[in-house]
Design a protein around this motif. Sequence first.
Motif, PDB file in Angstrom:
ATOM      1  N   GLN A 303       0.857  -1.182   0.000  1.00 15.34           N
ATOM      2  CA  GLN A 303       0.000   0.000   0.000  1.00 15.34           C
ATOM      3  C   GLN A 303       0.894   1.234   0.000  1.00 15.34           C
ATOM      4  O   GLN A 303       1.723   1.424   0.897  1.00 15.34           O
ATOM      5  CB  GLN A 303      -0.907   0.011   1.240  1.00 15.34           C
ATOM      6  N   VAL A 304       0.745   2.071  -1.025  1.00 15.98           N
ATOM      7  CA  VAL A 304       1.480   3.326  -1.097  1.00 15.98           C
ATOM      8  C   VAL A 304       0.476   4.442  -0.868  1.00 15.98           C
ATOM      9  O   VAL A 304      -0.453   4.620  -1.656  1.00 15.98           O
ATOM     10  CB  VAL A 304       2.178   3.495  -2.457  1.00 15.98           C
ATOM     11  N   SER A 305       0.634   5.178   0.217  1.00 14.05           N
ATOM     12  CA  SER A 305      -0.385   6.158   0.588  1.00 14.05           C
ATOM     13  C   SER A 305       0.203   7.257   1.453  1.00 14.05           C
ATOM     14  O   SER A 305       1.293   7.103   2.013  1.00 14.05           O
ATOM     15  CB  SER A 305      -1.532   5.453   1.332  1.00 14.05           C
ATOM     16  N   PRO A 306      -0.514   8.370   1.563  1.00 19.36           N
ATOM     17  CA  PRO A 306      -0.020   9.472   2.385  1.00 19.36           C
ATOM     18  C   PRO A 306       0.020   9.112   3.860  1.00 19.36           C
ATOM     19  O   PRO A 306      -0.779   8.303   4.337  1.00 19.36           O
ATOM     20  CB  PRO A 306      -1.027  10.596   2.107  1.00 19.36           C
ATOM     21  N   VAL A 307       0.945   9.712   4.548  1.00 19.16           N
ATOM     22  CA  VAL A 307       1.087   9.510   5.986  1.00 19.16           C
ATOM     23  C   VAL A 307       0.535  10.739   6.700  1.00 19.16           C
ATOM     24  O   VAL A 307       0.757  11.870   6.271  1.00 19.16           O
ATOM     25  CB  VAL A 307       2.560   9.292   6.367  1.00 19.16           C
ATOM     26  N   ASN A 308      -0.184  10.510   7.783  1.00 17.63           N
ATOM     27  CA  ASN A 308      -0.840  11.604   8.495  1.00 17.63           C
ATOM     28  C   ASN A 308       0.105  12.248   9.518  1.00 17.63           C
ATOM     29  O   ASN A 308      -0.119  12.212  10.718  1.00 17.63           O
ATOM     30  CB  ASN A 308      -2.105  11.082   9.190  1.00 17.63           C
ATOM     31  N   ASP A 309       1.196  12.812   8.991  1.00 19.08           N
ATOM     32  CA  ASP A 309       2.134  13.542   9.829  1.00 19.08           C
ATOM     33  C   ASP A 309       2.850  14.555   8.948  1.00 19.08           C
ATOM     34  O   ASP A 309       2.539  14.701   7.766  1.00 19.08           O
ATOM     35  CB  ASP A 309       3.124  12.597  10.523  1.00 19.08           C
ATOM     36  N   TYR A 310       3.799  15.261   9.491  1.00 13.73           N
ATOM     37  CA  TYR A 310       4.647  16.116   8.667  1.00 13.73           C
ATOM     38  C   TYR A 310       6.020  16.223   9.302  1.00 13.73           C
ATOM     39  O   TYR A 310       6.194  16.056  10.510  1.00 13.73           O
ATOM     40  CB  TYR A 310       4.035  17.507   8.448  1.00 13.73           C
ATOM     41  N   GLY A 311       7.008  16.467   8.464  1.00 15.91           N
ATOM     42  CA  GLY A 311       8.366  16.645   8.941  1.00 15.91           C
ATOM     43  C   GLY A 311       8.638  18.113   9.217  1.00 15.91           C
ATOM     44  O   GLY A 311       8.107  18.993   8.524  1.00 15.91           O
ATOM     45  N   VAL A 534      -0.423 -13.045   5.665  1.00 17.91           N
ATOM     46  CA  VAL A 534      -1.097 -12.368   6.775  1.00 17.91           C
ATOM     47  C   VAL A 534      -2.434 -11.811   6.311  1.00 17.91           C
ATOM     48  O   VAL A 534      -2.512 -11.098   5.314  1.00 17.91           O
ATOM     49  CB  VAL A 534      -0.220 -11.227   7.341  1.00 17.91           C
ATOM     50  N   GLU A 535      -3.483 -12.132   7.049  1.00 14.02           N
ATOM     51  CA  GLU A 535      -4.810 -11.605   6.760  1.00 14.02           C
ATOM     52  C   GLU A 535      -5.299 -10.772   7.948  1.00 14.02           C
ATOM     53  O   GLU A 535      -4.930 -11.031   9.093  1.00 14.02           O
ATOM     54  CB  GLU A 535      -5.798 -12.744   6.486  1.00 14.02           C
ATOM     55  N   GLY A 536      -6.104  -9.768   7.657  1.00 21.74           N
ATOM     56  CA  GLY A 536      -6.711  -8.969   8.717  1.00 21.74           C
ATOM     57  C   GLY A 536      -5.909  -7.763   9.152  1.00 21.74           C
ATOM     58  O   GLY A 536      -6.336  -7.029  10.045  1.00 21.74           O
ATOM     59  N   LEU A 537      -4.744  -7.543   8.539  1.00 26.83           N
ATOM     60  CA  LEU A 537      -3.942  -6.376   8.900  1.00 26.83           C
ATOM     61  C   LEU A 537      -4.292  -5.220   7.968  1.00 26.83           C
ATOM     62  O   LEU A 537      -4.086  -5.298   6.759  1.00 26.83           O
ATOM     63  CB  LEU A 537      -2.450  -6.685   8.791  1.00 26.83           C
ATOM     64  N   ASN A 538      -4.833  -4.146   8.546  1.00 27.98           N
ATOM     65  CA  ASN A 538      -5.238  -2.984   7.755  1.00 27.98           C
ATOM     66  C   ASN A 538      -4.681  -1.705   8.378  1.00 27.98           C
ATOM     67  O   ASN A 538      -5.367  -1.024   9.145  1.00 27.98           O
ATOM     68  CB  ASN A 538      -6.770  -2.904   7.681  1.00 27.98           C
ATOM     69  N   PRO A 539      -3.429  -1.369   8.079  1.00 31.31           N
ATOM     70  CA  PRO A 539      -2.831  -0.161   8.648  1.00 31.31           C
ATOM     71  C   PRO A 539      -3.632   1.075   8.244  1.00 31.31           C
ATOM     72  O   PRO A 539      -4.143   1.161   7.126  1.00 31.31           O
ATOM     73  CB  PRO A 539      -1.431  -0.128   8.025  1.00 31.31           C
ATOM     74  N   ASP A 540      -3.774   2.010   9.162  1.00 26.72           N
ATOM     75  CA  ASP A 540      -4.490   3.248   8.829  1.00 26.72           C
ATOM     76  C   ASP A 540      -3.726   4.445   9.372  1.00 26.72           C
ATOM     77  O   ASP A 540      -2.723   4.300  10.063  1.00 26.72           O
ATOM     78  CB  ASP A 540      -5.925   3.210   9.363  1.00 26.72           C
TER      79      ASP A 540
END
Length: 556
Positions: A303-311, A534-540
């Motif tokens: 999964q390539v997606s934005p991260v909810n933080d900032y540097g 691995v099943e059931g892992l859904n990083p958010d």
Amino acid sequence: MLSACAMNSSSEKEPQSGSNQKSTANVKSTDSKSYRANNISALPAKSKARKDTFIAGISAPGGVFLPYFYENGWDGNATDPIFAPLVNLDKDGKPVGILAEKWDVSSDQLTYTFHLRKGLKFSDGSPLTADDVAFTLTLLHDPAYSGGQDISLASIKGGKAYKEGKAKSIDGIKVLDKDTIKITTDKVNAKSLLLLGGQVLSKSYYGKDYQYGKLDYLKNLYPKPLGAGPYKFEKYVPGQEIRYTANENYYSGAPKTKHLIFKIIDKSTSLQLFETGELDYAGFSADDDTVEQLKSLGFANIQVSPVNDYGLVYVNNTHPQFKDKAVRQALIYGLDRQKIVDVKFKGYGQVANIPVSPVSWAYDDKGINPYEYNSKKAKELLDGAGWKKGKNGIREKEGKPFVIHYLTADAEDPFIPIAKENYQDIGIKFEPEIMDFNALVSKLNKKDYDFAAVSTSQILDPSDTVEELAANNPNNAAGYSNPKVDDLIQKGLSTLDIEKRKSIYHELYKELNEDPPYIFLNYRQSARAVSGKVEGLNPDNYTGISASLPNISITK
């Protein structure tokens, strides 16, 4: 690697990671893509042999495994499997009940009544009741408490009097029965639900030696955590791993996977460890080469997606050379942030200018000065602020040269060569120092720095990243002070109406743009890789992987 996902404070930071390669992509930080495993048979032998253990990568925990008391955000990751909250956030950032079956909020939005699930237990089998919730909130009001959770924001009735020793209990906390607790506050706060509904500590375990004003006894329990989360703490081997085992007393039943390991890894080896099957999950700074390499493995779901933080780069506003906002503006104009972002994220990031990520509902950069690289403008501002070039080309004021000491935990930090060149051009000497991340955090909290490179923790609410900028906040590591900002921070929390909050935060972002507390650096994307078994892992973007842990299963 996991990213710190606890409630944010100035001490809960992550080290920034970097690269020296040029940009090869043009991916917006709001884009998302996913790739499914297409060859599970390619799983490495080490991974195939592991039937009842899930392993994820983590970086630099400090060993303080007690919610509310750690300074290192990685310890927040380490405690999440052990301690469950009353309320958490779902993948969209909306509140969901965990230990609380439901909650009621009074019509004036000042009173919260939590209804706990029946038969809750801590991992040792002892009952978890409303008394434990009351103890947790009381502990956070103790005058000796100095952790990152500012419970005063919830304004519990009588909380201030208890903290000041004027009352023996907190009037606004009422245990109605073993499964019900009512908490009355003095003013509306948009974060009260999460502040009041946080992770629960056992009164019988953490409170048996409690004395008002004396919390040092808790340090003996940092390495021996006891909670009500999906996993029980088993063992910590500094520099190597943290081991957990499934909690048979978890409210929804023991997790499907018996063993959990957070393997302590270096970012330079994390991809190799995933490729060889020593990790089942890892996160990487996204770039074309890494994504293609992960796809070529065949056994990875990506999964390539934005991260909810900032540097960001912290600027110590208490140091004389940084007190003038014109100087801080010059330091931004005089830095080629776009080049830093390009080198670091190779197209999978963008320059940041406000203290919230594009993922957030509060994000709005209309009317915001982008501070595009402009060395001429930087020089003009420094001249106007009285910093004149000396004979050696370094600016001086009142006989003192302009020198910036920069702290970073990343030996490959691209900020260093770019800032050194940029700042030399405008007459500033730049001296970097690479150090252990935990040492950097310690210096940051003591304000023993000029510049310090960090990333925020995952942003649960737009107030998370700005609260610390209030002049009276003990976690104000930047030493920043602006009365208008203080007022807007409070206004942003004083209503539950999202549209009203949006307007307030947009005004706040404009003020912080004009009077910058530090250097906003980047928004980024990450590439998260999960083994196909691995099943059931859904990083958010709100809980990382912690919300998924009870549901992870490994296909045989």
